[in-house]
Design a protein around this motif. Structure first.
Motif, mmCIF file in Angstrom:
data_model
loop_
_atom_site.group_PDB
_atom_site.id
_atom_site.type_symbol
_atom_site.label_atom_id
_atom_site.label_comp_id
_atom_site.label_asym_id
_atom_site.label_seq_id
_atom_site.Cartn_x
_atom_site.Cartn_y
_atom_site.Cartn_z
ATOM 1 N N PHE A 138 0.802 -1.233 0.000
ATOM 2 C CA PHE A 138 0.000 0.000 0.000
ATOM 3 C C PHE A 138 0.830 1.276 0.000
ATOM 4 C CE2 PHE A 138 -2.403 -3.195 2.546
ATOM 5 C CZ PHE A 138 -3.334 -3.517 1.585
ATOM 6 N N VAL A 139 2.129 1.169 -0.286
ATOM 7 C CA VAL A 139 2.943 2.377 -0.474
ATOM 8 C C VAL A 139 2.501 3.064 -1.766
ATOM 9 C CG1 VAL A 139 5.272 3.275 -0.797
ATOM 10 C CG2 VAL A 139 4.868 1.395 0.814
ATOM 11 N N LEU A 140 2.254 2.258 -2.784
ATOM 12 C CA LEU A 140 1.688 2.732 -4.051
ATOM 13 C C LEU A 140 0.288 2.149 -4.183
ATOM 14 C CD1 LEU A 140 4.777 2.206 -6.394
ATOM 15 C CD2 LEU A 140 3.835 4.403 -5.670
ATOM 16 N N LEU A 141 -0.694 3.016 -4.407
ATOM 17 C CA LEU A 141 -2.082 2.594 -4.517
ATOM 18 C C LEU A 141 -2.575 2.728 -5.952
ATOM 19 C CD1 LEU A 141 -3.672 4.259 -1.362
ATOM 20 C CD2 LEU A 141 -2.823 1.935 -1.609
ATOM 21 N N PRO A 142 -3.684 2.045 -6.297
ATOM 22 C CA PRO A 142 -4.260 2.234 -7.635
ATOM 23 C C PRO A 142 -4.471 3.705 -7.948
ATOM 24 C CG PRO A 142 -5.336 0.418 -6.516
ATOM 25 C CD PRO A 142 -4.411 1.037 -5.510
ATOM 26 N N HIS A 143 -4.089 4.100 -9.150
ATOM 27 C CA HIS A 143 -4.180 5.467 -9.674
ATOM 28 C C HIS A 143 -3.002 6.361 -9.248
ATOM 29 C CE1 HIS A 143 -8.259 4.682 -11.107
ATOM 30 N NE2 HIS A 143 -8.546 4.218 -9.913
ATOM 31 N N ASP A 144 -2.163 5.919 -8.308
ATOM 32 C CA ASP A 144 -1.001 6.732 -7.934
ATOM 33 C C ASP A 144 -0.098 6.923 -9.154
ATOM 34 O OD1 ASP A 144 -1.785 7.023 -5.344
ATOM 35 O OD2 ASP A 144 -0.198 5.793 -4.466
ATOM 36 N N ARG A 145 0.408 8.164 -9.328
ATOM 37 C CA ARG A 145 1.272 8.489 -10.466
ATOM 38 C C ARG A 145 2.697 8.768 -9.980
ATOM 39 N NH1 ARG A 145 -1.520 9.155 -15.020
ATOM 40 N NH2 ARG A 145 -3.759 9.582 -14.873
ATOM 41 N N PHE A 146 3.660 8.452 -10.852
ATOM 42 C CA PHE A 146 5.054 8.705 -10.525
ATOM 43 C C PHE A 146 5.854 8.700 -11.817
ATOM 44 C CE2 PHE A 146 4.089 4.226 -10.085
ATOM 45 C CZ PHE A 146 5.043 3.628 -10.890
ATOM 46 N N SER A 147 7.056 9.235 -11.744
ATOM 47 C CA SER A 147 7.936 9.276 -12.917
ATOM 48 C C SER A 147 9.102 8.312 -12.725
ATOM 49 C CB SER A 147 8.478 10.694 -13.115
ATOM 50 O OG SER A 147 9.360 11.036 -12.050
ATOM 51 N N GLU A 148 9.787 8.036 -13.822
ATOM 52 C CA GLU A 148 10.983 7.199 -13.731
ATOM 53 C C GLU A 148 12.035 7.866 -12.861
ATOM 54 O OE1 GLU A 148 12.286 6.282 -17.669
ATOM 55 O OE2 GLU A 148 10.417 5.265 -18.213
ATOM 56 N N ASN A 149 12.137 9.188 -12.952
ATOM 57 C CA ASN A 149 13.111 9.916 -12.135
ATOM 58 C C ASN A 149 12.821 9.776 -10.647
ATOM 59 O OD1 ASN A 149 14.681 10.853 -14.249
ATOM 60 N ND2 ASN A 149 13.486 12.741 -14.490
ATOM 61 N N VAL A 209 1.416 3.108 -18.541
ATOM 62 C CA VAL A 209 2.188 4.294 -18.881
ATOM 63 C C VAL A 209 1.465 5.032 -20.002
ATOM 64 C CG1 VAL A 209 3.630 3.029 -20.541
ATOM 65 C CG2 VAL A 209 4.481 5.171 -19.526
ATOM 66 N N GLY A 210 1.471 6.352 -19.920
ATOM 67 C CA GLY A 210 0.802 7.152 -20.931
ATOM 68 C C GLY A 210 1.717 8.251 -21.452
ATOM 69 N N LEU A 211 1.524 8.625 -22.685
ATOM 70 C CA LEU A 211 2.318 9.682 -23.291
ATOM 71 C C LEU A 211 2.134 10.967 -22.493
ATOM 72 C CD1 LEU A 211 4.128 10.339 -25.737
ATOM 73 C CD2 LEU A 211 2.059 11.069 -26.946
ATOM 74 N N ARG A 212 3.218 11.512 -22.015
ATOM 75 C CA ARG A 212 3.267 12.754 -21.240
ATOM 76 C C ARG A 212 2.606 12.646 -19.856
ATOM 77 N NH1 ARG A 212 1.267 15.381 -26.169
ATOM 78 N NH2 ARG A 212 3.036 15.991 -27.460
ATOM 79 N N ARG A 213 2.096 11.457 -19.522
ATOM 80 C CA ARG A 213 1.449 11.320 -18.213
ATOM 81 C C ARG A 213 2.286 10.514 -17.233
ATOM 82 N NH1 ARG A 213 -2.636 8.408 -17.750
ATOM 83 N NH2 ARG A 213 -2.580 7.266 -19.739
ATOM 84 N N SER A 226 1.599 5.054 -13.795
ATOM 85 C CA SER A 226 0.601 5.000 -12.733
ATOM 86 C C SER A 226 0.277 3.548 -12.411
ATOM 87 C CB SER A 226 -0.680 5.746 -13.127
ATOM 88 O OG SER A 226 -1.281 5.136 -14.249
ATOM 89 N N VAL A 227 -0.166 3.322 -11.188
ATOM 90 C CA VAL A 227 -0.594 1.990 -10.769
ATOM 91 C C VAL A 227 -1.986 1.744 -11.356
ATOM 92 C CG1 VAL A 227 -1.050 0.465 -8.817
ATOM 93 C CG2 VAL A 227 0.720 2.236 -8.633
ATOM 94 N N MET A 260 -10.800 3.387 1.478
ATOM 95 C CA MET A 260 -10.404 2.232 2.273
ATOM 96 C C MET A 260 -8.938 1.895 2.055
ATOM 97 S SD MET A 260 -13.620 -0.405 2.006
ATOM 98 C CE MET A 260 -12.678 -1.677 2.857
ATOM 99 N N LEU A 261 -8.484 2.011 0.821
ATOM 100 C CA LEU A 261 -7.079 1.744 0.528
ATOM 101 C C LEU A 261 -6.171 2.747 1.223
ATOM 102 C CD1 LEU A 261 -7.378 0.875 -3.254
ATOM 103 C CD2 LEU A 261 -6.568 -0.667 -1.476
ATOM 104 N N GLU A 262 -6.578 4.015 1.229
ATOM 105 C CA GLU A 262 -5.795 5.034 1.919
ATOM 106 C C GLU A 262 -5.740 4.749 3.416
ATOM 107 O OE1 GLU A 262 -3.965 7.360 0.930
ATOM 108 O OE2 GLU A 262 -4.555 7.989 -1.081
#
Length: 228
Positions: free
Chosen positions: A24-35, A63-67, A70-71, A217-219
């Motif tokens: 649960f460190v990363l949840l569904p919809h959480d976004r992050f970059s490779e950096n 993974v999405g273009l310019r986005r 995300s989980v 609930m996930l949070e």
């Protein structure tokens, strides 16, 4: 040597990101970059990129273009299908176990964990989630079909994040001990049909709880998991 090191780093990042999803460190919809991932794990972007694309292929990330990354959101239809496969594999394992001449010896380690007084039971969310998965995987393993055990392990990994939420509430911990003990007792008495019925009811309750899961609930589970 450099190539081998890059493969090793990519595998390490893969395991850590996947564990962050399960924990649960990363949840569904959480976004992050490779950096961000590279900085978190103190590695270059090359092993990070390899690890993230591997997780994408396995259905954990998108993974999405310019986005960025995300989980992936929970796919309840797919989760239901995985639960069906899990029930089939575990019921087949119980059938094999009831026919085993040494069933008591095979079940003894599980009985020592689950058929214990209340004051000897675990109560932490994390440890219970791990023990519960071990219980079900061990039932399939000791039944003696290696291929079934391998398939079952893969299924359990796919549904791990939602199964762990079973132990967000304290009463589910108590019920899990009781239900596991009843399954084991039925097996020791070679009551195959009873054991399979108890198992199906036990797993079905877990599956139904999946459908009640929300981001809130996930949070809350993330906060509870970290506190525990």
């Amino acid at each position: 040597m450099a190539q081998l090191q890059a493969v090793s780093l990519a595998d390490q990042v893969y395991q850590r990101v996947k564990q962050d999803i399960f924990d649960f460190v990363l949840l569904p919809h959480d976004r992050f970059s490779e950096n961000q991932i590279a900085e978190r794990y103190q590695v270059s972007r090359t092993p990070v990129r390899d690890a993230l694309y591997r997780l994408e292929r396995e259905g954990y990330l998108e993974v999405g273009l310019r986005r960025g990354w995300s989980v992936k959101p929970l796919d309840f239809e797919r989760i239901d299908e995985l639960y069906e496969v899990r029930i089939s594999l575990e019921c087949a394992a119980l059938d094999r176990l009831c026919a085993a001449a040494d069933i008591q010896d095979r079940l003894q380690p599980l009985c020592a964990t689950w058929m214990v007084p209340a004051d000897q039971r675990e109560d932490g969310m994390q440890i219970m989630a791990e023990l519960d998965e071990q219980f079900h995987c061990e039932l399939v393993r000791i039944a003696g079909n290696g291929e079934a055990a391998r398939m079952h392990q893969e299924v359990c990994e796919r549904i791990r994040i939602v199964r762990r939420l079973d132990f967000y509430q304290a009463q589910r911990i108590e019920k899990t001990y009781e239900e596991h003990a009843l399954i084991l007792q039925a097996l020791l008495e070679r009551q195959r049909d009873v054991a399979q019925r108890l198992l199906c009811t036990h797993i079905e309750q877990s599956r139904q709880s999946v459908h009640k899961i929300s981001l809130s609930m996930l949070e809350a589970a993330r906060r509870s998991y970290r506190a525990g």
